[in-house]
Scaffold this active site. Structure first.
Site, PDB file in Angstrom:
ATOM      1  N   LYS A 117     -10.090   2.526  14.195  1.00 24.67           N
ATOM      2  CA  LYS A 117      -8.783   2.934  14.722  1.00 24.67           C
ATOM      3  C   LYS A 117      -8.843   3.053  16.251  1.00 24.67           C
ATOM      4  O   LYS A 117      -7.937   2.622  16.960  1.00 24.67           O
ATOM      5  CB  LYS A 117      -8.331   4.263  14.102  1.00 24.67           C
TER       6      LYS A 117
ATOM      7  N   TYR B  64      -0.970   9.032  12.586  1.00 31.76           N
ATOM      8  CA  TYR B  64      -0.583   9.854  11.438  1.00 31.76           C
ATOM      9  C   TYR B  64      -1.533  11.023  11.281  1.00 31.76           C
ATOM     10  O   TYR B  64      -2.739  10.852  11.404  1.00 31.76           O
ATOM     11  CB  TYR B  64      -0.655   9.085  10.110  1.00 31.76           C
ATOM     12  N   PHE B  65      -0.982  12.140  10.854  1.00 30.03           N
ATOM     13  CA  PHE B  65      -1.823  13.255  10.425  1.00 30.03           C
ATOM     14  C   PHE B  65      -2.127  13.019   8.930  1.00 30.03           C
ATOM     15  O   PHE B  65      -2.605  11.946   8.601  1.00 30.03           O
ATOM     16  CB  PHE B  65      -1.177  14.584  10.847  1.00 30.03           C
TER      17      PHE B  65
ATOM     18  N   ARG C 292      -5.090  21.301   7.921  1.00 29.94           N
ATOM     19  CA  ARG C 292      -4.575  19.968   8.252  1.00 29.94           C
ATOM     20  C   ARG C 292      -3.063  20.049   8.391  1.00 29.94           C
ATOM     21  O   ARG C 292      -2.441  21.031   7.987  1.00 29.94           O
ATOM     22  CB  ARG C 292      -4.896  18.966   7.119  1.00 29.94           C
TER      23      ARG C 292
ATOM     24  N   GLY D 119       0.828  -1.214   0.000  1.00 29.80           N
ATOM     25  CA  GLY D 119       0.000   0.000   0.000  1.00 29.80           C
ATOM     26  C   GLY D 119       0.858   1.259   0.000  1.00 29.80           C
ATOM     27  O   GLY D 119       2.083   1.205  -0.109  1.00 29.80           O
TER      28      GLY D 119
ATOM     29  N   PHE E 208      -0.075  -2.302   8.801  1.00 30.79           N
ATOM     30  CA  PHE E 208      -0.782  -1.278   8.029  1.00 30.79           C
ATOM     31  C   PHE E 208      -2.104  -1.799   7.476  1.00 30.79           C
ATOM     32  O   PHE E 208      -3.000  -1.011   7.195  1.00 30.79           O
ATOM     33  CB  PHE E 208       0.038  -0.852   6.796  1.00 30.79           C
TER      34      PHE E 208
ATOM     35  N   TYR F 254     -14.872   3.798   9.931  1.00 30.74           N
ATOM     36  CA  TYR F 254     -13.416   3.693   9.724  1.00 30.74           C
ATOM     37  C   TYR F 254     -12.672   4.262  10.931  1.00 30.74           C
ATOM     38  O   TYR F 254     -11.794   3.614  11.500  1.00 30.74           O
ATOM     39  CB  TYR F 254     -12.995   4.445   8.444  1.00 30.74           C
TER      40      TYR F 254
ATOM     41  N   LEU G   4      -7.228  14.951  -0.680  1.00 33.35           N
ATOM     42  CA  LEU G   4      -6.964  16.211  -1.378  1.00 33.35           C
ATOM     43  C   LEU G   4      -5.823  16.122  -2.399  1.00 33.35           C
ATOM     44  O   LEU G   4      -6.015  16.473  -3.574  1.00 33.35           O
ATOM     45  CB  LEU G   4      -6.643  17.303  -0.331  1.00 33.35           C
TER      46      LEU G   4
ATOM     47  N   PHE H  77     -13.762  22.071  -0.457  1.00 26.58           N
ATOM     48  CA  PHE H  77     -14.956  21.877   0.387  1.00 26.58           C
ATOM     49  C   PHE H  77     -15.055  22.943   1.483  1.00 26.58           C
ATOM     50  O   PHE H  77     -14.641  22.703   2.609  1.00 26.58           O
ATOM     51  CB  PHE H  77     -14.942  20.476   1.004  1.00 26.58           C
TER      52      PHE H  77
ATOM     53  N   GLY I  92     -18.899  15.652   7.676  1.00 31.30           N
ATOM     54  CA  GLY I  92     -17.949  14.906   8.511  1.00 31.30           C
ATOM     55  C   GLY I  92     -16.576  15.548   8.599  1.00 31.30           C
ATOM     56  O   GLY I  92     -15.746  15.112   9.392  1.00 31.30           O
TER      57      GLY I  92
ATOM     58  N   SER J 141      -4.273   6.846  13.573  1.00 29.11           N
ATOM     59  CA  SER J 141      -4.607   8.072  12.830  1.00 29.11           C
ATOM     60  C   SER J 141      -5.001   9.181  13.796  1.00 29.11           C
ATOM     61  O   SER J 141      -5.571   8.924  14.868  1.00 29.11           O
ATOM     62  CB  SER J 141      -5.784   7.765  11.899  1.00 29.11           C
TER      63      SER J 141
HETATM   64  C1  UD1 Z   1      -9.400  11.811   5.687  1.00 30.89           C
HETATM   65  C2  UD1 Z   1     -10.265  11.150   6.700  1.00 30.89           C
HETATM   66  C3  UD1 Z   1      -9.388  10.635   7.812  1.00 30.89           C
HETATM   67  C4  UD1 Z   1      -8.401   9.639   7.245  1.00 30.89           C
HETATM   68  C5  UD1 Z   1      -7.601  10.284   6.134  1.00 30.89           C
HETATM   69  C6  UD1 Z   1      -6.819   9.207   5.428  1.00 30.89           C
HETATM   70  C7  UD1 Z   1     -12.404  12.312   6.552  1.00 30.89           C
HETATM   71  C8  UD1 Z   1     -13.359  13.200   7.282  1.00 30.89           C
HETATM   72  N1  UD1 Z   1     -11.258  12.069   7.204  1.00 30.89           N
HETATM   73  O1  UD1 Z   1      -8.760  12.918   6.320  1.00 30.89           O
HETATM   74  O2  UD1 Z   1     -10.171   9.993   8.782  1.00 30.89           O
HETATM   75  O3  UD1 Z   1      -7.530   9.211   8.254  1.00 30.89           O
HETATM   76  O4  UD1 Z   1      -8.465  10.894   5.182  1.00 30.89           O
HETATM   77  O5  UD1 Z   1      -5.970   9.765   4.510  1.00 30.89           O
HETATM   78  O6  UD1 Z   1     -12.668  11.866   5.483  1.00 30.89           O
HETATM   79  N2  UD1 Z   1     -10.568  18.503   0.391  1.00 30.89           N
HETATM   80  C9  UD1 Z   1     -11.081  19.334  -0.599  1.00 30.89           C
HETATM   81  N3  UD1 Z   1     -11.367  18.790  -1.808  1.00 30.89           N
HETATM   82  C10 UD1 Z   1     -11.169  17.457  -2.101  1.00 30.89           C
HETATM   83  C11 UD1 Z   1     -10.636  16.626  -1.090  1.00 30.89           C
HETATM   84  C12 UD1 Z   1     -10.358  17.169   0.147  1.00 30.89           C
HETATM   85  O7  UD1 Z   1     -11.270  20.523  -0.381  1.00 30.89           O
HETATM   86  O8  UD1 Z   1     -11.477  17.050  -3.214  1.00 30.89           O
HETATM   87  C13 UD1 Z   1     -10.223  19.068   1.703  1.00 30.89           C
HETATM   88  C14 UD1 Z   1     -11.006  18.469   2.852  1.00 30.89           C
HETATM   89  O9  UD1 Z   1     -12.174  19.159   3.073  1.00 30.89           O
HETATM   90  C15 UD1 Z   1      -9.985  18.611   3.983  1.00 30.89           C
HETATM   91  C16 UD1 Z   1      -8.621  18.545   3.313  1.00 30.89           C
HETATM   92  O10 UD1 Z   1      -8.873  18.793   1.931  1.00 30.89           O
HETATM   93  O11 UD1 Z   1     -10.118  19.878   4.548  1.00 30.89           O
HETATM   94  C17 UD1 Z   1      -7.969  17.191   3.454  1.00 30.89           C
HETATM   95  O12 UD1 Z   1      -8.894  16.189   3.059  1.00 30.89           O
HETATM   96  P1  UD1 Z   1      -8.476  14.659   2.925  1.00 30.89           P
HETATM   97  O13 UD1 Z   1      -7.244  14.547   2.110  1.00 30.89           O
HETATM   98  O14 UD1 Z   1      -9.680  13.903   2.467  1.00 30.89           O
HETATM   99  O15 UD1 Z   1      -8.063  14.250   4.389  1.00 30.89           O
HETATM  100  P2  UD1 Z   1      -8.895  14.341   5.769  1.00 30.89           P
HETATM  101  O16 UD1 Z   1     -10.305  14.664   5.534  1.00 30.89           O
HETATM  102  O17 UD1 Z   1      -8.151  15.257   6.660  1.00 30.89           O
END
Ligand code: UD1
Length: 342
Positions: free
Chosen positions: A156, A180-181, A234, A12, A83, A152, A203, A221, A300, A127
């Site tokens: 954890k 992990y962050f 983040r 992975g 993992f 999910y 993201l 978002f 969420g 996490s």
């Molecule tokens: C997400 C999970 C978290 C998990 C992690 C694994 C949620 C609520 N949390 O974290 O539990 O451990 O993934 O990697 O799903 N964003 C956008 N546009 C996008 C995608 C994301 O704006 O198309 C923003 C999100 O709103 C967030 C940030 O980017 O603010 C990071 O998002 P993401 O990469 O999905 O991670 P988390 O949500 O922090």
């Protein structure tokens, strides 16, 4: 050779980077992975980077019989990094039982085998999701855990509880959980990286796929959060730096430097970065403009979270030292390589 490490989920995203760093540090690696979110080609890529082919076993750890056979055949495993788990938040809301069955049973089966075969050292992939939306930032390891937002996230929390209870009853088993962050980026060789199934939820893969022309537009978002630019914050951690935290944790366990049977550490950079400023850094690092629009909040999502990394810095002697721009450039180089973009 410093020891034999079983890496579950080793093909992975984070697993593969950790396998390479373990090999670089002189460990022999055995991988088990069900390939539900990766491919066997990753084993070739690992070999290409390190010059060493890890042993690879293809099965799902819910099968105790197969896991037992692996322990029996491998012989002399010194430690395990676990993992292997499902991690798609949205899917876990739709199909909770699949998540509970897979993520919990895999850990229970692992402990069964560790006990039977006398393997006493485990590093567990946790996490920052266990903190929910904390009241005070940055989050330390003393920050209370919160009820999970998704099945999910709950797996954890429950896995950490299983570890706490099991190590209490069996103090021979020593465990470190790394919380992990947000892991991002790819190996500097661009031979391994994050390969999401279908449309990315996270993201940075969405950003690189948009820059590569696979997606028309990134949706940001929300820009009405209580943060300086209104987008969520983040703590984005470079995946190779994160992989190195696992190697240090393994060495800590094998050298008996751990202070209790169950330790946990935040693994992040300590810097909170907003979605909009990440996009800015991506453009600066790569010269690529990313087409985006602001849309509504994602259900969420928490507003902001970032780590206090003092404990990992002082106790593990680990620190993330890759800049956000270098990390985003590595993510882009990986996307370019897999999409054959010059
Ligand atoms: C997400 C999970 C978290 C998990 C992690 C694994 C949620 C609520 N949390 O974290 O539990 O451990 O993934 O990697 O799903 N964003 C956008 N546009 C996008 C995608 C994301 O704006 O198309 C923003 C999100 O709103 C967030 C940030 O980017 O603010 C990071 O998002 P993401 O990469 O999905 O991670 P988390 O949500 O922090």
């Amino acid at each position: 050779m410093k020891g034999k490490i079983l890496v579950t989920g080793g093909t992975g995203y984070i697993g593969s980077h950790t396998v390479v760093e373990l090999q670089n540090a002189g460990f022999e690696v055995v991988i088990v992975d069900d390939l539900s979110n990766s491919t066997e080609a990753v084993v070739d890529q690992i070999e290409q980077i390190s010059g060493i082919r890890p042993k690879f076993h293809h099965f799902n750890m819910q099968d105790l019989g197969l896991l037992d056979r692996l322990f029996e055949q491998s012989g002399g495993i010194d430690a395990i990094i676990h993992f292997a788990a499902f991690k798609a938040v949205g899917e876990s809301v739709q199909k909770p039982l699949i998540y509970y069955r897979n993520n919990l049973l895999s850990l229970v089966n692992l402990f069964d085998c560790m006990e039977k075969y006398g393997v006493n050292n485990l590093v567990f992939s946790s996490s920052c999701t266990v903190y929910g939306q904390p009241e005070k930032l940055p989050v330390t390891e003393h920050t209370p855990r919160m009820a999970a937002e998704s099945p999910y996230g709950n797996t954890k929390i429950i896995c950490e509880d299983i570890i706490r209870d099991y190590t209490k009853a069996n103090p021979k088993i020593q465990t470190i959980a790394l919380r992990y962050f947000n892991p991002i980026g790819a190996h500097p060789s661009a031979l391994i990286g994050e390969l999401p199934n279908g449309v990315p939820n996270n993201l940075v893969p969405f950003v690189t796929q948009t820059a590569a022309g696979l997606r028309e537009q990134l949706s940001v978002f929300g820009n009405d959060y209580n943060t300086p630019d209104g987008s969520c914050i983040r703590d984005y951690i470079n995946v190779v730096d994160l992989a190195k935290a696992h190697v240090i944790s393994i060495e800590r366990l094998l050298n008996h430097q751990n202070e209790s049977v169950f330790e946990f550490f935040n693994v992040g950079t300590g810097n909170g970065v907003s979605v909009l400023s990440l996009l800015n850094s991506f453009e600066k690092a790569t010269g690529q403009k990313v087409n985006f629009k602001i849309v509504g909040r994602r259900a969420g999502d928490i507003e902001q979270i970032y780590a206090d990394t003092t404990k990992a810095n002082n106790v593990l002697g680990w620190k993330s030292d890759t800049t956000l721009e270098d990390t985003l450039l590595s993510a882009w180089n990986w996307e370019k390589r897999i999409r054959k973009i010059d």
